[in-house]
Design a protein around this motif. Structure first.
Motif, PDB file in Angstrom:
ATOM      1  N   HIS A 103      11.471 -34.946  16.663  1.00 59.44           N
ATOM      2  CA  HIS A 103      11.572 -34.084  17.842  1.00 59.44           C
ATOM      3  C   HIS A 103      10.352 -33.172  17.865  1.00 59.44           C
ATOM      4  CE1 HIS A 103      15.976 -34.836  18.667  1.00 59.44           C
ATOM      5  NE2 HIS A 103      15.865 -35.282  17.424  1.00 59.44           N
ATOM      6  N   ARG A 104       9.752 -32.997  19.047  1.00 56.11           N
ATOM      7  CA  ARG A 104       8.576 -32.121  19.117  1.00 56.11           C
ATOM      8  C   ARG A 104       8.996 -30.674  18.888  1.00 56.11           C
ATOM      9  NH1 ARG A 104       5.588 -29.567  23.199  1.00 56.11           N
ATOM     10  NH2 ARG A 104       6.501 -30.661  24.969  1.00 56.11           N
ATOM     11  N   SER A 105       8.385 -30.039  17.891  1.00 56.83           N
ATOM     12  CA  SER A 105       8.710 -28.644  17.572  1.00 56.83           C
ATOM     13  C   SER A 105       8.196 -27.718  18.664  1.00 56.83           C
ATOM     14  CB  SER A 105       8.082 -28.261  16.231  1.00 56.83           C
ATOM     15  OG  SER A 105       8.258 -26.873  15.995  1.00 56.83           O
ATOM     16  N   ILE A 151      12.322 -29.936  21.178  1.00 58.42           N
ATOM     17  CA  ILE A 151      12.756 -30.707  22.341  1.00 58.42           C
ATOM     18  C   ILE A 151      13.982 -31.526  21.945  1.00 58.42           C
ATOM     19  CG2 ILE A 151      12.120 -32.507  23.979  1.00 58.42           C
ATOM     20  CD1 ILE A 151      10.369 -30.205  24.500  1.00 58.42           C
ATOM     21  N   GLU A 152      15.032 -31.414  22.741  1.00 56.63           N
ATOM     22  CA  GLU A 152      16.291 -32.045  22.339  1.00 56.63           C
ATOM     23  C   GLU A 152      16.189 -33.574  22.309  1.00 56.63           C
ATOM     24  OE1 GLU A 152      19.677 -30.237  24.078  1.00 56.63           O
ATOM     25  OE2 GLU A 152      20.992 -31.920  23.593  1.00 56.63           O
ATOM     26  N   TRP A 181      -0.786 -32.762  22.661  1.00 56.57           N
ATOM     27  CA  TRP A 181      -1.431 -31.945  21.627  1.00 56.57           C
ATOM     28  C   TRP A 181      -2.953 -32.058  21.727  1.00 56.57           C
ATOM     29  CZ3 TRP A 181       2.330 -34.170  17.421  1.00 56.57           C
ATOM     30  CH2 TRP A 181       3.564 -33.515  17.517  1.00 56.57           C
ATOM     31  N   VAL A 182      -3.435 -33.285  22.019  1.00 58.71           N
ATOM     32  CA  VAL A 182      -4.888 -33.499  22.081  1.00 58.71           C
ATOM     33  C   VAL A 182      -5.483 -32.825  23.316  1.00 58.71           C
ATOM     34  CG1 VAL A 182      -6.642 -35.278  22.487  1.00 58.71           C
ATOM     35  CG2 VAL A 182      -4.958 -35.592  20.662  1.00 58.71           C
ATOM     36  N   ALA A 186       0.211 -28.895  25.355  1.00 56.94           N
ATOM     37  CA  ALA A 186       1.297 -28.364  24.522  1.00 56.94           C
ATOM     38  C   ALA A 186       0.700 -27.945  23.182  1.00 56.94           C
ATOM     39  CB  ALA A 186       2.388 -29.413  24.300  1.00 56.94           C
ATOM     40  N   ALA A 187       1.232 -26.872  22.615  1.00 59.68           N
ATOM     41  CA  ALA A 187       0.769 -26.419  21.295  1.00 59.68           C
ATOM     42  C   ALA A 187       1.171 -27.440  20.238  1.00 59.68           C
ATOM     43  CB  ALA A 187       1.386 -25.065  20.967  1.00 59.68           C
ATOM     44  N   ASN A 188       0.269 -27.719  19.314  1.00 56.02           N
ATOM     45  CA  ASN A 188       0.568 -28.678  18.248  1.00 56.02           C
ATOM     46  C   ASN A 188       1.358 -27.997  17.137  1.00 56.02           C
ATOM     47  OD1 ASN A 188       0.699 -30.574  16.271  1.00 56.02           O
ATOM     48  ND2 ASN A 188      -1.523 -30.827  16.020  1.00 56.02           N
ATOM     49  N   ASP A 189       2.665 -27.968  17.312  1.00 51.68           N
ATOM     50  CA  ASP A 189       3.550 -27.427  16.290  1.00 51.68           C
ATOM     51  C   ASP A 189       4.260 -28.537  15.522  1.00 51.68           C
ATOM     52  OD1 ASP A 189       2.925 -24.755  16.884  1.00 51.68           O
ATOM     53  OD2 ASP A 189       4.326 -24.765  18.568  1.00 51.68           O
TER      54      ASP A 189
END
Ligand SMILES: [Ca+2]
Ligand SMILES: [Ca+2]
Ligand SMILES: [Ca+2]
Length: 277
Positions: A103-105, A151-152, A181-182, A186-189
């Motif tokens: 899941h994307r943090s 993200i759920e 992310w690239v 969106a922030a790369n978490d």
């Protein structure tokens, strides 16, 4: 660029990459940070520097969630991500097959110096900067939700076990995460790994971290990318590419960016939209 458009142009881009006429690349990255969220009421447990991280439910019914992040700064911000494959080494686990989802943090998180003994399944006291069940960075910053913010909908899911060894995650969801992310949308978490938490107990899986001394078992992310519109393959989209496209007007070939069989206005629009110099 929308994913719909990206899907349309991937096939010709991939073909060009094979002939070496397009700036493109494949990078194999090792995770730059990884950690485990150990479900405990006061959030004092972590595993910032250990050899393994965990996801799933323990035999005593406590949740474990993994955290994983890669440094993508080596990929150009205007790159089109074609594929992304995460590979983890499953080194210990309950003797069942259990889905592990990425899941994307939605929160930045840290990795301290905590390093548990033994098989590391119980964690150890968190150190400053560690992620825990409650903290993004022990003991000064917190998740909005205990157990992490993410993200759920999973970006990818792979059944793991009972066999030990390498397991892979890939597909459109992973590509979308890496693309975001690239290109900075969106922030790369990184990702949170969530196992089977619906079972009452006994689904936890253990994977090697970037600190694991067995280098080949460390987490890897293989990313294939290319740059839309870079028809001369010099890494940017500019006047030389435009000249090539105009010179090929009405013809098929590498300037047919949308792969509709001919070079025309729609391809010109794509090239101008990707202008980078
Ligand atoms: Ca770590
Ligand atoms: Ca170019
Ligand atoms: Ca075209």
């Amino acid at each position: 660029m929308t994913r719909r458009l990206a899907v349309t142009v991937i096939a010709p881009l991939a073909a060009w990459a094979l002939t070496g006429t397009l700036a493109a690349g494949t990078v194999t990255l090792t995770s730059v940070s990884d950690n485990t969220l150990y479900e405990v009421r006061d959030g004092h447990l972590s595993n910032g520097a250990g050899d393994w991280f965990f996801a799933g439910k323990t035999f005593t019914s406590f949740k474990r969630r993994g955290l994983l992040r890669f440094d993508l700064s080596g990929i150009p911000a205007n790159a089109l991500i074609e594929s992304a494959t995460l590979t983890l080494y499953h080194s210990l686990g309950q003797p069942v097959t259990a889905d592990i989802s990425l899941h994307r943090s939605l929160g930045d998180w840290g990795e301290g110096t905590s390093n548990p003994e033994g098989n590391e399944g119980s964690g150890v006291d968190a150190t400053p900067g560690d992620a825990t069940w409650l903290h993004t960075s022990y003991d000064t910053a917190f998740w909005t939700n205990p157990g992490g913010d993410f993200i759920e909908a999973p970006s990818a899911t792979t059944p793991v076990g009972p066999d030990l060894g390498f397991y892979a995650w890939s597909g459109e969801g992973l590509v979308a995460d890496v693309q975001a992310w690239v290109d900075g949308s969106a922030a790369n978490d990184g990702w949170i790994l969530i196992g089977d938490e619906l079972a009452k107990f006994g689904t936890a899986k253990r994977f090697s971290t970037h600190e694991n001394p067995v280098v080949e078992e460390q987490p890897t992310l293989v990313v294939e990318w290319s740059i839309l519109g870079d028809v001369d393959g010099n890494g940017s989209v500019g006047a030389p590419d435009l000249a090539i496209l105009l010179g090929a007007w009405g013809q098929p070939g590498i300037t047919d960016l949308d792969d509709d069989g001919t070079t025309g206005a729609s391809d010109l629009a794509l090239l101008l939209g990707a202008w980078s110099v």
